[in-house]
Design an enzyme around this catalytic site. Structure first.
Site, PDB file in Angstrom:
ATOM      1  N   GLU A  54       0.777  -1.133  -0.045  1.00  0.00           N
ATOM      2  CA  GLU A  54      -0.188  -0.006   0.098  1.00  0.00           C
ATOM      3  C   GLU A  54       0.908   1.178   0.091  1.00  0.00           C
ATOM      4  O   GLU A  54       0.764   2.093  -0.743  1.00  0.00           O
ATOM      5  CB  GLU A  54      -0.957   0.035   1.470  1.00  0.00           C
ATOM      6  CG  GLU A  54      -1.695  -1.280   1.128  1.00  0.00           C
ATOM      7  CD  GLU A  54      -1.101  -2.288   2.207  1.00  0.00           C
ATOM      8  OE1 GLU A  54      -1.977  -2.939   3.065  1.00  0.00           O
ATOM      9  OE2 GLU A  54      -0.115  -2.574   2.114  1.00  0.00           O
ATOM     10  N   ALA A 156      10.428 -44.807   0.816  1.00  0.00           N
ATOM     11  CA  ALA A 156       9.861 -46.058   0.197  1.00  0.00           C
ATOM     12  C   ALA A 156      10.285 -47.254   0.892  1.00  0.00           C
ATOM     13  O   ALA A 156      11.427 -47.285   1.588  1.00  0.00           O
ATOM     14  CB  ALA A 156      10.416 -46.044  -1.219  1.00  0.00           C
ATOM     15  N   SER A 170      18.904 -50.003  -2.701  1.00  0.00           N
ATOM     16  CA  SER A 170      17.811 -49.541  -2.730  1.00  0.00           C
ATOM     17  C   SER A 170      16.881 -49.324  -4.172  1.00  0.00           C
ATOM     18  O   SER A 170      15.817 -49.048  -3.933  1.00  0.00           O
ATOM     19  CB  SER A 170      17.412 -48.505  -1.506  1.00  0.00           C
ATOM     20  OG  SER A 170      18.299 -47.456  -2.097  1.00  0.00           O
ATOM     21  N   LEU A 206      18.744 -34.878  -6.371  1.00  0.00           N
ATOM     22  CA  LEU A 206      17.765 -34.241  -5.971  1.00  0.00           C
ATOM     23  C   LEU A 206      16.899 -33.229  -6.616  1.00  0.00           C
ATOM     24  O   LEU A 206      16.653 -32.352  -6.226  1.00  0.00           O
ATOM     25  CB  LEU A 206      18.232 -33.402  -4.643  1.00  0.00           C
ATOM     26  CG  LEU A 206      18.812 -34.341  -3.427  1.00  0.00           C
ATOM     27  CD1 LEU A 206      19.167 -33.537  -2.365  1.00  0.00           C
ATOM     28  CD2 LEU A 206      17.811 -35.401  -2.934  1.00  0.00           C
ATOM     29  N   PRO A 271      16.754 -43.002   6.542  1.00  0.00           N
ATOM     30  CA  PRO A 271      16.022 -43.449   7.828  1.00  0.00           C
ATOM     31  C   PRO A 271      16.317 -42.449   8.866  1.00  0.00           C
ATOM     32  O   PRO A 271      15.350 -42.290   9.852  1.00  0.00           O
ATOM     33  CB  PRO A 271      16.198 -44.859   7.900  1.00  0.00           C
ATOM     34  CG  PRO A 271      16.693 -45.525   6.398  1.00  0.00           C
ATOM     35  CD  PRO A 271      17.011 -44.235   5.937  1.00  0.00           C
ATOM     36  N   ALA A 274      14.802 -39.031   8.621  1.00  0.00           N
ATOM     37  CA  ALA A 274      13.050 -39.050   8.388  1.00  0.00           C
ATOM     38  C   ALA A 274      12.877 -39.273  10.047  1.00  0.00           C
ATOM     39  O   ALA A 274      11.606 -38.768  10.691  1.00  0.00           O
ATOM     40  CB  ALA A 274      12.708 -40.281   7.618  1.00  0.00           C
TER      41      ALA A 274
END
Length: 339
Positions: A54, A156, A170, A206, A271, A274
């Protein structure tokens, strides 16, 4: 009664808001209209410490030119003195006759601008294009509600709860459909987080991919851990330079990411990391991709999440279960916080 010029101005104000940087502060746009509905000036917030939208619009006009004007703003004018003064007061002092805004400010200190404007005799109407404004500001609003970025923790696993075979391999537990879903969710995030253990073991890029191509929007790669990132790691080829945090304080990491405007954080693993987010109560959504396979062995998808006994178990609410090829995606939230 909302006029057509005001509706058009609100659409324009949302476009202007998007020009501002994502940060801990909201992206806000403003348009000043004459009593006849003509555009007098436009403004947007350019970042912390700069004039709010504003005031930025008012600054485009000579003194007194905003008297009798209508200010159309994407967020309720603030009623708070921080690095800058209250926008509600600036509009009152400029002689603005009407303020039309989209969304109420949720801030405990910043809110109340509409009431202050009305008390000064300004005609105020809120809720104009409110759904559009809420959708635009959704990441920032969620960060305000939580006091930190929204965190999604993904892993996963095999049907027996393993994230890798006994030898550590994995790739791949889940199938192509599940992996494509992960990339879509990466692209919807502001930042993607791994620990140094996963970085050193898997050397992930990534990136978010759409088939063989990079997705137009790429999350900023984040690495948490004390071990150094190798000079030849694939993460250095990412479109964004990685942010590396040699700390065990997840709260400090999230606070810095919020300051940088990263409101949606996607934790990819492994792991240990997480489990740390879950143990700290910092996981707002769980994505568990479950493959119909058995691996056995010690490589579990989660380690210590702070549960010493059954009475301390971390109950979740299942939001939905999706079938992705032969795999299942279980989406869950902390109990009572289903999304």
């Amino acid at each position: 009664m909302v006029t057509q010029p005001e509706l058009a101005a609100m659409h324009r104000a949302l476009e202007l808001a998007a020009r501002g940087p994502a940060s801990r502060n909201p992206q806000v746009g403003a348009v000043l209209l004459s009593p006849a509905g003509d555009v007098l000036a436009e403004g947007w917030h350019r970042g912390a410490g700069t004039p709010h939208a504003e005031v930025d619009a008012l600054a485009q006009l000579p003194a007194g030119a905003a008297r009798g004007a209508t200010a159309v703003v994407t967020l309720e004018p603030c009623n708070h003195t921080g690095r800058t003064g209250p926008c509600a007061l600036a509009l009152i002092e400029a002689g603005v006759a009407r303020v039309a805004y989209a969304l109420d400010d949720p801030g405990e200190h910043e809110g109340g601008g509409a009431a202050r404007l009305r008390a000064a005799g300004v005609d105020v109407e809120g809720g104009i294009l409110e759904p559009e404004a809420r959708a635009f500001l959704a990441p920032w609003l969620e960060t305000r509600r939580l006091g930190r970025p929204h965190v999604t923790v993904k892993w996963a696993q095999s049907l027996d709860g393993r994230a890798a075979a006994a030898d550590g391999t994995s790739q791949w537990i889940t199938g192509a459909a599940a992996r494509a879903d992960v990339h879509r969710r990466r692209a919807a995030s502001d930042a993607i987080v791994v620990g140094t253990g996963t970085l050193l073991a898997d050397d992930p890029a990534l990136t978010a991919r759409d088939g063989d191509a990079l997705h137009p929007h790429q999350p900023v790669p984040i690495v948490i851990g004390a071990r150094a990132v190798p000079a030849g790691a694939r993460i250095h080829d990412h479109p964004h330079a990685p942010l590396v945090y040699a700390t065990h304080s997840l709260q400090d990491v999230l606070a810095d990411l919020a300051d940088r405007g990263h409101h949606r954080v996607f934790v990819e693993g492994g792991p240990t990391l997480a489990s740390a987010f879950i143990a700290a109560g910092l996981a707002d959504r769980i994505l568990a991709y479950v493959a119909p396979t058995l691996l056995g062995g010690p490589r579990v998808a989660l380690t210590d999440v702070g549960v010493a006994g059954i009475t301390q178990q971390r109950r979740l609410t299942i939001d939905r279960i999706d079938r992705l090829g032969e795999d299942l995606l279980v989406i869950a939230s902390p109990e009572g916080e289903a999304d």
